[in-house]
Design a protein around this motif. Structure first.
Motif, PDB file in Angstrom:
ATOM      1  N   MET A 150       4.000   5.273  -3.821  1.00 18.21           N
ATOM      2  CA  MET A 150       4.641   6.205  -2.901  1.00 18.21           C
ATOM      3  C   MET A 150       5.033   5.475  -1.621  1.00 18.21           C
ATOM      4  SD  MET A 150       3.125   9.836  -1.445  1.00 18.21           S
ATOM      5  CE  MET A 150       3.025  10.600  -3.066  1.00 18.21           C
ATOM      6  N   LYS A 151       6.283   5.665  -1.203  1.00 14.59           N
ATOM      7  CA  LYS A 151       6.762   4.964  -0.016  1.00 14.59           C
ATOM      8  C   LYS A 151       6.120   5.472   1.279  1.00 14.59           C
ATOM      9  CE  LYS A 151      11.277   3.420  -1.692  1.00 14.59           C
ATOM     10  NZ  LYS A 151      10.980   2.003  -1.424  1.00 14.59           N
ATOM     11  N   LEU A 152       5.484   6.638   1.197  1.00 10.79           N
ATOM     12  CA  LEU A 152       4.875   7.237   2.382  1.00 10.79           C
ATOM     13  C   LEU A 152       3.955   6.266   3.107  1.00 10.79           C
ATOM     14  CD1 LEU A 152       4.217   9.827   4.077  1.00 10.79           C
ATOM     15  CD2 LEU A 152       2.349  10.236   2.456  1.00 10.79           C
ATOM     16  N   GLU A 166       7.069   2.961  -5.736  1.00  5.73           N
ATOM     17  CA  GLU A 166       8.301   3.734  -5.815  1.00  5.73           C
ATOM     18  C   GLU A 166       8.101   5.199  -6.188  1.00  5.73           C
ATOM     19  OE1 GLU A 166      11.134   2.540  -4.842  1.00  5.73           O
ATOM     20  OE2 GLU A 166      10.402   0.498  -4.522  1.00  5.73           O
ATOM     21  N   ASP A 167       7.124   5.489  -7.052  1.00 12.90           N
ATOM     22  CA  ASP A 167       6.968   6.853  -7.566  1.00 12.90           C
ATOM     23  C   ASP A 167       6.455   7.809  -6.493  1.00 12.90           C
ATOM     24  OD1 ASP A 167       7.744   5.720  -9.903  1.00 12.90           O
ATOM     25  OD2 ASP A 167       5.847   5.997 -10.967  1.00 12.90           O
ATOM     26  N   ASN A 168       7.001   9.017  -6.486  1.00 12.16           N
ATOM     27  CA  ASN A 168       6.619  10.008  -5.476  1.00 12.16           C
ATOM     28  C   ASN A 168       5.405  10.846  -5.864  1.00 12.16           C
ATOM     29  OD1 ASN A 168       8.690   9.404  -3.616  1.00 12.16           O
ATOM     30  ND2 ASN A 168      10.159  10.578  -4.831  1.00 12.16           N
ATOM     31  N   ASP A 169       4.882  10.619  -7.080  1.00 16.68           N
ATOM     32  CA  ASP A 169       3.774  11.446  -7.539  1.00 16.68           C
ATOM     33  C   ASP A 169       2.441  10.717  -7.550  1.00 16.68           C
ATOM     34  OD1 ASP A 169       4.334   9.729  -9.597  1.00 16.68           O
ATOM     35  OD2 ASP A 169       4.403  11.262 -11.167  1.00 16.68           O
ATOM     36  N   LYS A 170       2.377   9.541  -6.926  1.00 19.51           N
ATOM     37  CA  LYS A 170       1.101   8.832  -6.849  1.00 19.51           C
ATOM     38  C   LYS A 170       1.044   7.950  -5.605  1.00 19.51           C
ATOM     39  CE  LYS A 170       2.828   5.688 -10.445  1.00 19.51           C
ATOM     40  NZ  LYS A 170       2.659   5.315 -11.849  1.00 19.51           N
ATOM     41  N   LEU A 171      -0.165   7.811  -5.106  1.00 17.40           N
ATOM     42  CA  LEU A 171      -0.413   7.115  -3.845  1.00 17.40           C
ATOM     43  C   LEU A 171      -1.633   6.235  -4.020  1.00 17.40           C
ATOM     44  CD1 LEU A 171       0.064   6.973  -0.651  1.00 17.40           C
ATOM     45  CD2 LEU A 171      -1.589   8.850  -0.521  1.00 17.40           C
ATOM     46  N   THR A 172      -1.567   4.990  -3.545  1.00 23.81           N
ATOM     47  CA  THR A 172      -2.720   4.109  -3.676  1.00 23.81           C
ATOM     48  C   THR A 172      -2.919   3.272  -2.425  1.00 23.81           C
ATOM     49  OG1 THR A 172      -3.804   2.485  -5.110  1.00 23.81           O
ATOM     50  CG2 THR A 172      -1.451   2.186  -4.735  1.00 23.81           C
ATOM     51  N   PHE A 173      -4.168   2.958  -2.149  1.00 22.79           N
ATOM     52  CA  PHE A 173      -4.543   1.999  -1.119  1.00 22.79           C
ATOM     53  C   PHE A 173      -5.495   0.977  -1.740  1.00 22.79           C
ATOM     54  CE2 PHE A 173      -3.550   5.583   1.751  1.00 22.79           C
ATOM     55  CZ  PHE A 173      -2.853   4.941   2.764  1.00 22.79           C
ATOM     56  N   ILE A 174      -5.316  -0.276  -1.368  1.00 28.65           N
ATOM     57  CA  ILE A 174      -6.283  -1.320  -1.699  1.00 28.65           C
ATOM     58  C   ILE A 174      -7.372  -1.297  -0.630  1.00 28.65           C
ATOM     59  CG2 ILE A 174      -6.624  -3.826  -1.822  1.00 28.65           C
ATOM     60  CD1 ILE A 174      -5.279  -2.746  -4.288  1.00 28.65           C
ATOM     61  N   LEU A 175      -8.624  -1.446  -1.071  1.00 29.85           N
ATOM     62  CA  LEU A 175      -9.756  -1.422  -0.149  1.00 29.85           C
ATOM     63  C   LEU A 175     -10.119  -2.836   0.286  1.00 29.85           C
ATOM     64  CD1 LEU A 175     -12.049   1.090  -2.096  1.00 29.85           C
ATOM     65  CD2 LEU A 175     -10.210   1.597  -0.471  1.00 29.85           C
ATOM     66  N   LEU A 176     -10.126  -3.055   1.589  1.00 28.95           N
ATOM     67  CA  LEU A 176     -10.581  -4.322   2.157  1.00 28.95           C
ATOM     68  C   LEU A 176     -11.873  -4.080   2.920  1.00 28.95           C
ATOM     69  CD1 LEU A 176      -7.237  -5.622   3.758  1.00 28.95           C
ATOM     70  CD2 LEU A 176      -7.962  -5.778   1.368  1.00 28.95           C
ATOM     71  N   GLN A 177     -12.840  -4.943   2.716  1.00 31.03           N
ATOM     72  CA  GLN A 177     -14.072  -4.835   3.499  1.00 31.03           C
ATOM     73  C   GLN A 177     -13.757  -5.241   4.934  1.00 31.03           C
ATOM     74  OE1 GLN A 177     -17.352  -6.713   1.581  1.00 31.03           O
ATOM     75  NE2 GLN A 177     -18.825  -6.219   3.205  1.00 31.03           N
ATOM     76  N   ARG A 178     -14.107  -4.389   5.883  1.00 30.29           N
ATOM     77  CA  ARG A 178     -13.687  -4.610   7.273  1.00 30.29           C
ATOM     78  C   ARG A 178     -14.415  -5.774   7.942  1.00 30.29           C
ATOM     79  NH1 ARG A 178     -13.328  -0.162  12.259  1.00 30.29           N
ATOM     80  NH2 ARG A 178     -13.032  -1.709  13.922  1.00 30.29           N
ATOM     81  N   GLU A 179     -15.692  -5.946   7.628  1.00 34.02           N
ATOM     82  CA  GLU A 179     -16.519  -6.900   8.373  1.00 34.02           C
ATOM     83  C   GLU A 179     -15.911  -8.301   8.463  1.00 34.02           C
ATOM     84  OE1 GLU A 179     -21.148  -8.515   8.547  1.00 34.02           O
ATOM     85  OE2 GLU A 179     -20.489  -7.223   6.929  1.00 34.02           O
TER      86      GLU A 179
END
Length: 208
Positions: free
Chosen positions: A1-3, A59-72
């Motif tokens: 999703m481009k959002l 590109e798809d408008n029906d799914k959203l993802t984030f990769i998780l990075l450890q902040r420390e």
């Protein structure tokens, strides 16, 4: 999703960033694990198809993802004026969190999915924090009012996470697929239980 293509979410323990091509090789290596494939109900893909999937997520408008990075390990780098380099970003990757808009009868409902892929990062609260950040983002940006999740009957850890920590309730189960569906309705007076700061991904991280 481009959002979320220029969105990074900062929490106490994590930095959530959009799924980019330079994340694909490490993600692909995770998905060679039979344990992770079983827990995520996934099939192994060749690397070229993994890149295609990354583009689909963008590109798809029906799914959203984030990769998780450890902040420390990134904390000092994020505080500097220069963008965080890709090598540091990739080294900090521990998993992902996803949302699917797949209910044709309810446009305000999203199905959640989370994976903490790095064994050293499990049982430290990263999955819970990632879900809370994703829920807060989706309530604000997508105006979602209900969330669901499908969990394998043998996945006791995920069942505990969603039911005991997040308050999801069982609504159905499939003996054929050996999975249980849970849901959670966003309260009218909802407020995120964690602080989530929104940053510009392109300014904060090196995209070159």
């Amino acid at each position: 999703m481009k959002l979320n293509e220029d969105v990074a979410l900062l929490t106490d323990k994590l930095v959530l960033v959009p799924y980019e091509p330079h994340h694909v090789p490490k993600y692909h290596s995770w998905m060679q694990s039979s344990e992770l494939l079983e827990q995520t109900a996934s099939e192994p893909l060749p690397l070229d198809q993994e890149y295609e999937m990354q583009q689909s997520w963008r590109e798809d408008n029906d799914k959203l993802t984030f990769i998780l990075l450890q902040r420390e390990p990134l904390a000092e780098l994020i505080a500097q004026p220069e963008p965080v380099g890709r090598e540091h970003e990739i080294a900090a990757m521990i998993g992902d969190v996803n949302l699917f808009l797949n209910d044709p009868d309810d446009e305000h409902c999203g199905e959640l999915e989370v994976m903490v892929a790095e064994g050293s990062a499990r049982r430290q609260g990263f999955g819970l924090e990632a879900l809370r950040a994703m829920i807060a983002y989706c309530v604000t940006e997508l105006k979602l009012k209900r969330f669901t999740v499908k969990i394998g009957m043998k996945n006791a850890g995920s069942i505990h996470l969603f039911t005991e920590k997040l308050g999801f309730q069982e609504i159905s189960r499939s003996e054929v697929f050996e999975e249980i569906t849970y849901e959670w309705h966003v309260p009218i007076n909802y407020a995120s239980p964690i602080e989530v700061t929104t940053l510009s991904y392109q300014q904060q991280f090196s995209t070159a």
